[in-house]
Each structure stands twice: as structure tokens, then as C-alpha cells.
Design an enzyme around this catalytic site. Structure first.
Site, PDB file in Angstrom:
ATOM      1  N   THR A 212       0.824  -1.208   0.000  1.00  0.00           N
ATOM      2  CA  THR A 212       0.000   0.000   0.000  1.00  0.00           C
ATOM      3  C   THR A 212       0.854   1.252   0.000  1.00  0.00           C
ATOM      4  OG1 THR A 212      -1.720   1.177   1.218  1.00  0.00           O
ATOM      5  CG2 THR A 212      -0.079   0.042   2.538  1.00  0.00           C
TER       6      THR A 212
ATOM      7  N   TYR B  63      -3.978  -1.939  10.062  1.00  0.00           N
ATOM      8  CA  TYR B  63      -3.978  -2.442   8.677  1.00  0.00           C
ATOM      9  C   TYR B  63      -2.702  -2.014   7.957  1.00  0.00           C
ATOM     10  CZ  TYR B  63      -4.560  -2.347   3.665  1.00  0.00           C
ATOM     11  OH  TYR B  63      -4.317  -2.492   2.315  1.00  0.00           O
TER      12      TYR B  63
HETATM   13  N1  LIG Z   1      -8.414  -1.515  -2.350  1.00  0.00           N
HETATM   14  C1  LIG Z   1      -7.486  -0.657  -1.980  1.00  0.00           C
HETATM   15  O1  LIG Z   1      -7.742   0.541  -1.839  1.00  0.00           O
HETATM   16  C2  LIG Z   1      -6.058  -1.124  -1.735  1.00  0.00           C
HETATM   17  C3  LIG Z   1      -5.033  -0.173  -1.624  1.00  0.00           C
HETATM   18  C4  LIG Z   1      -3.748  -0.598  -1.383  1.00  0.00           C
HETATM   19  C5  LIG Z   1      -3.468  -1.959  -1.251  1.00  0.00           C
HETATM   20  N2  LIG Z   1      -4.473  -2.874  -1.356  1.00  0.00           N
HETATM   21  C6  LIG Z   1      -4.148  -4.302  -1.199  1.00  0.00           C
HETATM   22  O2  LIG Z   1      -4.601  -4.994  -2.345  1.00  0.00           O
HETATM   23  C7  LIG Z   1      -4.964  -6.318  -1.993  1.00  0.00           C
HETATM   24  C8  LIG Z   1      -6.338  -6.621  -2.565  1.00  0.00           C
HETATM   25  O3  LIG Z   1      -7.267  -5.701  -2.035  1.00  0.00           O
HETATM   26  P1  LIG Z   1      -8.744  -5.569  -2.611  1.00  0.00           P
HETATM   27  O4  LIG Z   1      -9.111  -4.143  -2.598  1.00  0.00           O
HETATM   28  O5  LIG Z   1      -8.868  -6.342  -3.854  1.00  0.00           O
HETATM   29  O6  LIG Z   1      -9.571  -6.276  -1.429  1.00  0.00           O
HETATM   30  P2  LIG Z   1     -10.661  -7.441  -1.520  1.00  0.00           P
HETATM   31  O7  LIG Z   1     -11.218  -7.597  -0.159  1.00  0.00           O
HETATM   32  O8  LIG Z   1     -11.579  -7.187  -2.656  1.00  0.00           O
HETATM   33  O9  LIG Z   1      -9.762  -8.681  -1.912  1.00  0.00           O
HETATM   34  C9  LIG Z   1      -9.056  -9.476  -0.973  1.00  0.00           C
HETATM   35  C10 LIG Z   1      -9.307 -10.907  -1.373  1.00  0.00           C
HETATM   36  O10 LIG Z   1      -8.540 -11.770  -0.526  1.00  0.00           O
HETATM   37  C11 LIG Z   1      -9.362 -12.841  -0.103  1.00  0.00           C
HETATM   38  N3  LIG Z   1      -8.785 -13.311   1.162  1.00  0.00           N
HETATM   39  C12 LIG Z   1      -8.624 -12.592   2.304  1.00  0.00           C
HETATM   40  N4  LIG Z   1      -8.020 -13.373   3.243  1.00  0.00           N
HETATM   41  C13 LIG Z   1      -7.787 -14.577   2.660  1.00  0.00           C
HETATM   42  C14 LIG Z   1      -7.167 -15.775   3.110  1.00  0.00           C
HETATM   43  N5  LIG Z   1      -6.666 -15.900   4.351  1.00  0.00           N
HETATM   44  N6  LIG Z   1      -7.055 -16.821   2.253  1.00  0.00           N
HETATM   45  C15 LIG Z   1      -7.575 -16.724   0.985  1.00  0.00           C
HETATM   46  N7  LIG Z   1      -8.164 -15.612   0.518  1.00  0.00           N
HETATM   47  C16 LIG Z   1      -8.271 -14.548   1.347  1.00  0.00           C
HETATM   48  C17 LIG Z   1     -10.760 -12.249   0.005  1.00  0.00           C
HETATM   49  O11 LIG Z   1     -11.788 -13.205  -0.068  1.00  0.00           O
HETATM   50  C18 LIG Z   1     -10.758 -11.312  -1.201  1.00  0.00           C
HETATM   51  O12 LIG Z   1     -11.209 -11.966  -2.369  1.00  0.00           O
HETATM   52  C19 LIG Z   1      -4.912  -6.396  -0.467  1.00  0.00           C
HETATM   53  O13 LIG Z   1      -3.696  -7.044  -0.120  1.00  0.00           O
HETATM   54  C20 LIG Z   1      -4.886  -4.952  -0.038  1.00  0.00           C
HETATM   55  O14 LIG Z   1      -4.199  -4.772   1.171  1.00  0.00           O
HETATM   56  C21 LIG Z   1      -5.771  -2.488  -1.593  1.00  0.00           C
END
Ligand SMILES: NC(=O)c1ccc[n+]([C@@H]2O[C@H](COP(=O)([O-])OP(=O)(O)OC[C@H]3O[C@@H](n4cnc5c(N)ncnc54)[C@H](O)[C@@H]3O)[C@@H](O)[C@H]2O)c1
Length: 331
Positions: A117, A141
Site C-alpha cells: 500500500t 492495517y
Molecule cells: N483496495 C485498496 O484501496 C487497496 C489499496 C492498497 C493496497 N491494497 C491491497 O490490495 C490487496 C487486494 O485488495 P482488494 O481491494 O482487492 O480487497 P478485496 O477484499 O476485494 O480482496 C481481498 C481478497 O482476498 C481474499 N482473502 C482474504 N483473506 C484470505 C485468506 N486468508 N485466504 C484466501 N483468501 C483470502 C478475500 O476473499 C478477497 O477476495 C490487499 O492485499 C490490499 O491490502 C488495496
């Protein structure tokens, strides 16, 4: 080329999977569906389960011995939840990531693209950051991501694991082919508020107009999720050149200029039929001026820069919102 995408049924992971498919890379998805959606994992091979489940990981690598890299998107991501349940967040994001890495190394897979992030930086006086800016996580987080990066760097220094951490800023938009998008009806950030204002006919309030930014409103670095996804394709196809001699490296993914709240509202009004009224309002407690990233490293190492404008990203968010209920049947 075949890659395993953890969290590939989530917002970003599913978009990365689609970008891989379009680029001729075969994605395999592992997702527990804790927040992800089965509908987003229709085309690729899909395993439902947890990244910490060693037997399942052995099965995935056994059935796909040609997986050459893992894109690790799986995580819990809701900042206020992480404040309420830090133990759960450290377990989900740090402990399970460690277990995943162990299972990868045991199965002879040594290339990791880690979803990190840009929200843990302390910005300079002009609001910009780069990969060398101080990392000051302000929530459990954000700290789980910083801890993971440190952990991965230590492991990479002493094992064959090699890591490219991609630090995303503020993803918006959806797959331009609308195969997936945000699961939630409204984004939690300013774009969600704009969509709500548009639907309700109420004005949109810019909360805080005296920040040290180019127009006084807060600034974020909204980047089209498809641009993020294509950066993963570059990181995967050029993995060994991207990191050079480094065992692990971090790369910021943003626009290089950021978007102020006022600019976001103006871009929104460019793409909607009926413009939203925009009013100035005082800051809310806890609001911050925000930050955006410089993009030199992403340009140099990934040969990447965003292709979509903010208005195009907003338009894709709205196109996705219009089909979301149909794609996510029953929700
Ligand atoms: N969305 C944002 O603004 C943002 C910004 C910076 C970084 N990120 C990072 O990007 C990544 C994806 O985020 P996103 O926005 O797609 O979120 P999201 O919640 O849509 O996706 C996360 C996915 O991981 C799966 N998951 C969570 N824990 C799990 C586990 N233990 N085993 C298997 N599957 C698991 C969930 O079911 C989900 O499909 C994350 O690592 C997040 O920290 C997101």
C-alpha cells in the site's frame, strides 16, 4: 506462463487475473471468499480455501507444477476493522502471509509479487512521496503491510525467495470489459460520496478547503484499477530484470500528480448526465491533506505509467455500478 493469484476473487486480484488472461498469462486463483466473489473467478482455475492451508497449497502446486510466480493480493483491508480487531488483522495479513511463503518455498516457487500500500507514507511538504519517504503506518492495517514487507525482505535475504512489492495508492474504476469491479455498492472514499450525491440529488460537500494543496481541498492518488493490473503483468513478465540485483524491491503505483477532491468532483461532473452541486464545508475530525506518489521508479523498472484519466476511471466505476447487481446475482 502460469501464476497463482491469492485473493484473485477480490476487487484488485480479479482485475489482475483478467489482465493476465488478456496478456496470455494463465492465472490460477486461491481465495477463501471471505470478501471475494465466486462470480469473479469464473474463467481461471479456482481453489476455494485459505492461504495458510499447507495441504491445499501442496495440491495447487501439485496440480500446477508450472506456476512460476505468486501474486499475493489476499488480505483483510478495512482500516476501522483493523483498529477494532488488530489480532485478527495481524493473523490474517502477517501470520498467514508467512505461512503462504513457507508453502511456496517448500514447493519450489520463489517469485512473489506482493500487494502493498501507499497509505503508510508520511508525505513531504508538497504532498508527494516516493519509495524512500518515511513509512509511518497510522493503522494496524497499514502496519500489517509494512510488517509484511519487512518480513519478506528478511526472508528474501536468506532464502531463494525474490519479492516485488507493489504499493498501490487509491484504486478506482473497474475492468473496462466489466468482468469484475468493486464488490461493495459504493466505494468508501470521496467517489462513493459523489455517486451517492448524484443518486440522491443532494449536494456533495468538499470537507476541508484550507489544506496546503493546489486548490485547498484534500489530495489522493486515484489510479485506475486496470492500470494497476497491467503493472502486475509488467512485474510478472519482467520479474528478474525488474528487481535487478535486489532480493526484494518496492515500487509505488500512482499517477504522479494525484487528484484533489475538487478535481475529482469536476471530473465526476464531466462524465455524468446531471452534474452534482458541489459545496465547501469545514474539515472533519481525523481528515488529512493526503498524498500522491512520484512515479519515476515505476516508469524506469516496469516501463509503466497510467493510461487512464481520472474521468475515464470514474466512468468505468459508474459503468460497473450499473451492471454490478446483474454480475453479482442476488446481491
Ligand atoms: N483496495 C485498496 O484501496 C487497496 C489499496 C492498497 C493496497 N491494497 C491491497 O490490495 C490487496 C487486494 O485488495 P482488494 O481491494 O482487492 O480487497 P478485496 O477484499 O476485494 O480482496 C481481498 C481478497 O482476498 C481474499 N482473502 C482474504 N483473506 C484470505 C485468506 N486468508 N485466504 C484466501 N483468501 C483470502 C478475500 O476473499 C478477497 O477476495 C490487499 O492485499 C490490499 O491490502 C488495496
Amino acid at each position: 506462463m502460469k501464476v497463482l493469484i491469492t485473493g484473485g476473487a477480490g476487487y484488485i486480484g480479479s482485475t489482475v487475473a483478467s489482465a493476465c488472461l488478456d496478456a496470455g498469462i494463465t492465472p490460477v486463483i486461491l481465495d477463501s471468499l471471505v470478501t471475494g466473489r465466486r462470480e469473479f473467478a469464473r474463467d481461471p482455475a479456482f481453489y476455494e480455501g485459505d492461504i495458510g492451508d499447507g495441504a491445499l497449497l501442496d495440491r495447487v502446486f501439485g496440480e500446477h507444477p508450472d506456476i512460476s510466480a505468486v501474486v499475493h493480493c489476499a488480505a483483510l483491508i478495512v482500516v476501522p476493522d483493523s483498529v477494532r480487531d488488530p489480532v485478527g488483522y495481524y493473523r490474517a495479513n502477517v501470520v498467514k502471509s508467512l505461512e503462504l511463503i513457507q508453502h511456496m518455498i517448500r514447493n519450489g516457487c520463489h517469485r512473489l509479487v506482493f500487494s502493498s500500500t501507499g497509505c503508510f507514507y508520511q508525505p513531504g511538504p508538497d504532498g508527494s512521496v516516493d519509495e524512500g519517504s518515511p513509512i509511518v503506518p497510522e493503522s494496524p492495517y497499514a502496519r500489517t503491510k509494512a510488517v509484511c514487507e519487512g518480513m519478506l525482505a528478511d526472508i528474501a535475504a536468506g532464502t531463494p525467495l525474490r519479492v516485488v512489492s507493489l504499493r498501490y495508492f487509491n484504486p478506482i474504476g473497474a475492468d473496462p470489459k466489466l468482468r469484475s469491479g468493486l464488490q461493495a455498492r459504493y466505494p468508501t472514499h470521496a467517489l462513493g460520496k459523489l455517486i451517492e450525491a448524484h443518486e440522491s440529488g443532494q449536494p456533495f460537500a468538499i470537507t476541508g478547503t484550507d489544506y496546503p494543496t493546489r486548490d485547498g481541498s484534500g489530495i489522493r492518488d486515484y489510479v485506475h484499477v486496470w492500470d494497476l493490473a497491467t503493472a502486475h503483468v509488467s512485474a510478472l513478465t519482467g520479474f528478474d530484470q525488474v528487481r535487478g540485483a535486489a532480493a526484494s524491491i518496492a515500487i509505488n503505483l500512482g499517477t504522479g500528480t494525484g487528484t484533489t477532491v475538487r478535481e475529482l468532483a469536476a471530473a465526476f461532473n464531466q462524465v455524468v448526465d446531471r452534474p452534482v452541486d458541489v459545496v465547501d464545508a469545514p474539515r472533519r475530525p481525523g481528515d488529512v491533506a493526503g498524498a500522491f506518489t512520484r512515479t519515476d521508479r515505476a516508469r524506469r523498472l516496469l516501463n509503466w505509467q497510467p493510461q487512464y484519466t481520472t474521468a475515464e476511471a470514474i466512468a468505468d466505476s459508474l459503468r460497473w455500478a450499473a451492471v454490478r447487481d446483474e454480475v453479482l446475482a442476488g446481491n
